[in-house]
Design a protein around this motif. Structure first.
Motif, PDB file in Angstrom:
ATOM      1  N   ALA A  48       0.841  -1.211   0.000  1.00 38.21           N
ATOM      2  CA  ALA A  48       0.000   0.000   0.000  1.00 38.21           C
ATOM      3  C   ALA A  48       0.875   1.259   0.000  1.00 38.21           C
ATOM      4  N   ILE A  49       1.928   1.240   0.801  1.00 39.34           N
ATOM      5  CA  ILE A  49       2.821   2.412   0.871  1.00 39.34           C
ATOM      6  C   ILE A  49       3.502   2.632  -0.487  1.00 39.34           C
ATOM      7  N   LYS A  50       4.032   1.554  -1.053  1.00 40.26           N
ATOM      8  CA  LYS A  50       4.792   1.633  -2.309  1.00 40.26           C
ATOM      9  C   LYS A  50       3.941   2.048  -3.502  1.00 40.26           C
ATOM     10  N   ASN A  51       2.641   1.736  -3.426  1.00 45.33           N
ATOM     11  CA  ASN A  51       1.771   2.007  -4.562  1.00 45.33           C
ATOM     12  C   ASN A  51       0.852   3.202  -4.318  1.00 45.33           C
ATOM     13  N   ASN A  52       1.277   4.071  -3.441  1.00 47.33           N
ATOM     14  CA  ASN A  52       0.541   5.312  -3.147  1.00 47.33           C
ATOM     15  C   ASN A  52      -0.912   5.068  -2.758  1.00 47.33           C
ATOM     16  N   LEU A  53      -1.125   4.055  -1.948  1.00 48.86           N
ATOM     17  CA  LEU A  53      -2.485   3.773  -1.494  1.00 48.86           C
ATOM     18  C   LEU A  53      -2.671   4.215  -0.042  1.00 48.86           C
ATOM     19  N   VAL A  54      -1.816   5.163   0.383  1.00 47.76           N
ATOM     20  CA  VAL A  54      -1.931   5.701   1.737  1.00 47.76           C
ATOM     21  C   VAL A  54      -2.005   7.209   1.621  1.00 47.76           C
ATOM     22  N   GLN A  55      -3.066   7.776   2.237  1.00 47.12           N
ATOM     23  CA  GLN A  55      -3.189   9.237   2.225  1.00 47.12           C
ATOM     24  C   GLN A  55      -3.401   9.718   3.640  1.00 47.12           C
ATOM     25  N   GLU A  56      -2.566  10.633   4.083  1.00 44.07           N
ATOM     26  CA  GLU A  56      -2.635  11.132   5.457  1.00 44.07           C
ATOM     27  C   GLU A  56      -2.732   9.997   6.470  1.00 44.07           C
ATOM     28  N   LYS A  57      -1.848   9.050   6.304  1.00 44.65           N
ATOM     29  CA  LYS A  57      -1.712   7.903   7.219  1.00 44.65           C
ATOM     30  C   LYS A  57      -2.897   6.936   7.184  1.00 44.65           C
ATOM     31  N   HIS A  58      -3.776   7.100   6.186  1.00 41.91           N
ATOM     32  CA  HIS A  58      -4.894   6.150   6.080  1.00 41.91           C
ATOM     33  C   HIS A  58      -4.864   5.439   4.739  1.00 41.91           C
ATOM     34  N   ILE A  59      -5.313   4.190   4.772  1.00 40.09           N
ATOM     35  CA  ILE A  59      -5.295   3.373   3.562  1.00 40.09           C
ATOM     36  C   ILE A  59      -6.473   3.737   2.655  1.00 40.09           C
ATOM     37  N   LEU A  60      -6.237   3.739   1.357  1.00 40.19           N
ATOM     38  CA  LEU A  60      -7.343   3.867   0.395  1.00 40.19           C
ATOM     39  C   LEU A  60      -7.901   2.456   0.209  1.00 40.19           C
ATOM     40  N   VAL A  61      -8.859   2.146   1.068  1.00 41.80           N
ATOM     41  CA  VAL A  61      -9.290   0.747   1.212  1.00 41.80           C
ATOM     42  C   VAL A  61      -9.842   0.163  -0.087  1.00 41.80           C
ATOM     43  N   GLU A  62     -10.747   0.911  -0.735  1.00 36.80           N
ATOM     44  CA  GLU A  62     -11.381   0.381  -1.963  1.00 36.80           C
ATOM     45  C   GLU A  62     -10.326   0.038  -3.012  1.00 36.80           C
ATOM     46  N   GLU A  63      -9.367   0.945  -3.156  1.00 34.48           N
ATOM     47  CA  GLU A  63      -8.325   0.755  -4.173  1.00 34.48           C
ATOM     48  C   GLU A  63      -7.448  -0.446  -3.816  1.00 34.48           C
ATOM     49  N   LEU A  64      -7.116  -0.566  -2.537  1.00 34.14           N
ATOM     50  CA  LEU A  64      -6.282  -1.702  -2.107  1.00 34.14           C
ATOM     51  C   LEU A  64      -7.013  -3.021  -2.382  1.00 34.14           C
ATOM     52  N   ILE A  65      -8.288  -3.049  -2.093  1.00 35.70           N
ATOM     53  CA  ILE A  65      -9.062  -4.282  -2.319  1.00 35.70           C
ATOM     54  C   ILE A  65      -9.029  -4.652  -3.798  1.00 35.70           C
ATOM     55  N   LYS A  66      -9.182  -3.625  -4.672  1.00 35.42           N
ATOM     56  CA  LYS A  66      -9.150  -3.875  -6.124  1.00 35.42           C
ATOM     57  C   LYS A  66      -7.822  -4.485  -6.550  1.00 35.42           C
ATOM     58  N   GLN A  67      -6.758  -4.049  -5.883  1.00 40.39           N
ATOM     59  CA  GLN A  67      -5.417  -4.492  -6.312  1.00 40.39           C
ATOM     60  C   GLN A  67      -4.949  -5.794  -5.642  1.00 40.39           C
ATOM     61  N   LEU A  68      -5.769  -6.348  -4.753  1.00 37.73           N
ATOM     62  CA  LEU A  68      -5.332  -7.572  -4.054  1.00 37.73           C
ATOM     63  C   LEU A  68      -4.832  -8.685  -4.993  1.00 37.73           C
ATOM     64  N   PRO A  69      -5.511  -8.909  -6.134  1.00 41.04           N
ATOM     65  CA  PRO A  69      -5.019  -9.982  -7.013  1.00 41.04           C
ATOM     66  C   PRO A  69      -3.611  -9.730  -7.556  1.00 41.04           C
ATOM     67  N   ASP A  70      -3.132  -8.479  -7.455  1.00 41.69           N
ATOM     68  CA  ASP A  70      -1.757  -8.183  -7.920  1.00 41.69           C
ATOM     69  C   ASP A  70      -0.718  -8.385  -6.821  1.00 41.69           C
ATOM     70  N   ILE A  71      -1.184  -8.791  -5.640  1.00 36.18           N
ATOM     71  CA  ILE A  71      -0.257  -8.918  -4.511  1.00 36.18           C
ATOM     72  C   ILE A  71       0.103 -10.389  -4.325  1.00 36.18           C
ATOM     73  N   HIS A  72       1.355 -10.714  -4.635  1.00 39.19           N
ATOM     74  CA  HIS A  72       1.798 -12.110  -4.527  1.00 39.19           C
ATOM     75  C   HIS A  72       2.871 -12.200  -3.458  1.00 39.19           C
ATOM     76  N   ILE A  73       2.557 -12.982  -2.432  1.00 44.11           N
ATOM     77  CA  ILE A  73       3.495 -13.080  -1.304  1.00 44.11           C
ATOM     78  C   ILE A  73       4.011 -14.507  -1.202  1.00 44.11           C
ATOM     79  N   ARG A  74       5.310 -14.631  -1.051  1.00 46.79           N
ATOM     80  CA  ARG A  74       5.852 -15.960  -0.753  1.00 46.79           C
ATOM     81  C   ARG A  74       7.067 -15.812   0.149  1.00 46.79           C
ATOM     82  N   PHE A  75       7.562 -16.945   0.629  1.00 46.27           N
ATOM     83  CA  PHE A  75       8.714 -16.925   1.537  1.00 46.27           C
ATOM     84  C   PHE A  75       9.858 -17.690   0.892  1.00 46.27           C
ATOM     85  N   GLN A  76      11.066 -17.234   1.197  1.00 47.55           N
ATOM     86  CA  GLN A  76      12.250 -17.876   0.614  1.00 47.55           C
ATOM     87  C   GLN A  76      13.333 -17.972   1.696  1.00 47.55           C
ATOM     88  N   ARG A  77      14.045 -19.066   1.716  1.00 49.31           N
ATOM     89  CA  ARG A  77      15.082 -19.255   2.731  1.00 49.31           C
ATOM     90  C   ARG A  77      16.356 -18.494   2.367  1.00 49.31           C
TER      91      ARG A  77
END
Ligand code: DC
Length: 232
Positions: A48-77
């Protein structure tokens, strides 16, 4: 050590009581996968921070929800054997422990759609069992069927003192009162949010480590395994 069956171990509890340290040790001892679910909420906050989805310390919730499918998280040793968090193939481990993410993450973890998205990922990670996952809702929501559910806690003053000592040792100047205030605030936020608040699962075993050392915890767990007939 080998248990009689491959199981899921859920470790929930208050912040700053050593959940991830213990969960990691358990995974190492059993040769299980360790997953830090908090890191996944932190990764979304970082996105959210990296993609400018934070305004005045608050999340742009609707926009973040729309972008969830673009968020891929995994772990690596890493070469030391520790798992590091990757967001869309970028190693973000260092960034997600900093102040900016820490300040935003509890707001991120309140969003129902974010939780649903991450819970699904977490469940996929546990589909073959042999996993230790720590968080706030692992034994209640993510793996309600987990064979072992630990609920870790310690008195707020004890947790604050440990955190205070850690920061002072790193040369960071803080007051004990401000740390205690932060611990109490986080407890309040975790336990009182509407979506998946931190609650102790009915079948959880409580580990209050206020008067225990890290070394005391593993023998304690071995007794739990024995009582549940998971080791002979
Ligand atoms: O354990 P941690 O401090 O890294 O967790 C970061 C934040 O994510 C914290 O605000 C609690 C939240 N969290 C959650 O809501 N559910 C989880 N399963 C794990 C963490």
């Amino acid at each position: 050590m080998k248990l009689n069956n491959q199981i899921i171990i859920a470790v929930d509890g208050h912040s700053s009581c050593g959940k991830s340290t213990f969960a990691k040790q358990i995974a190492q001892k059993l040769n299980y996968i360790y997953i830090d679910s908090g890191a996944m909420y932190r990764a979304v906050a970082y996105y959210a921070i990296k993609n400018n989805l934070v305004q005045e310390k608050h999340i742009l919730v609707e926009e973040l929800i729309k972008q969830l499918p673009d968020i891929h998280i995994r772990f690596q040793r890493n070469p030391d054997g520790d798992l590091e968090t990757l967001l869309n193939n970028e190693n973000i481990e260092e960034h997600i422990r900093g102040v900016a993410v820490s300040e935003l993450v509890s707001e991120v973890s309140k969003i129902k759609e974010v939780r649903a998205y991450l819970v699904k990922l977490q469940q996929e990670m546990g589909q073959h069992k042999g996993i230790v996952m720590d968080g706030r809702d692992i034994g209640t929501v993510v793996f309600p069927e987990a064979e072992i559910k630990l609920f870790m806690t310690a008195q707020p003053e004890v947790r604050a003192k440990r955190r205070y000592d850690e920061l002072i040792a790193k040369g960071i100047d803080v007051s004990f009162e401000s740390i205690l205030k932060n611990v109490l605030e986080r407890d309040y936020n975790d336990s009182n949010r509407k979506e998946s608040p931190l609650i102790q699962a009915e079948d959880a075993v409580v580990l209050d480590n206020s008067n225990m050392t890290i070394e005391d915890q593993m023998p304690w767990l071995l007794d739990v395994f024995k009582n549940k007939n998971l080791i002979d």
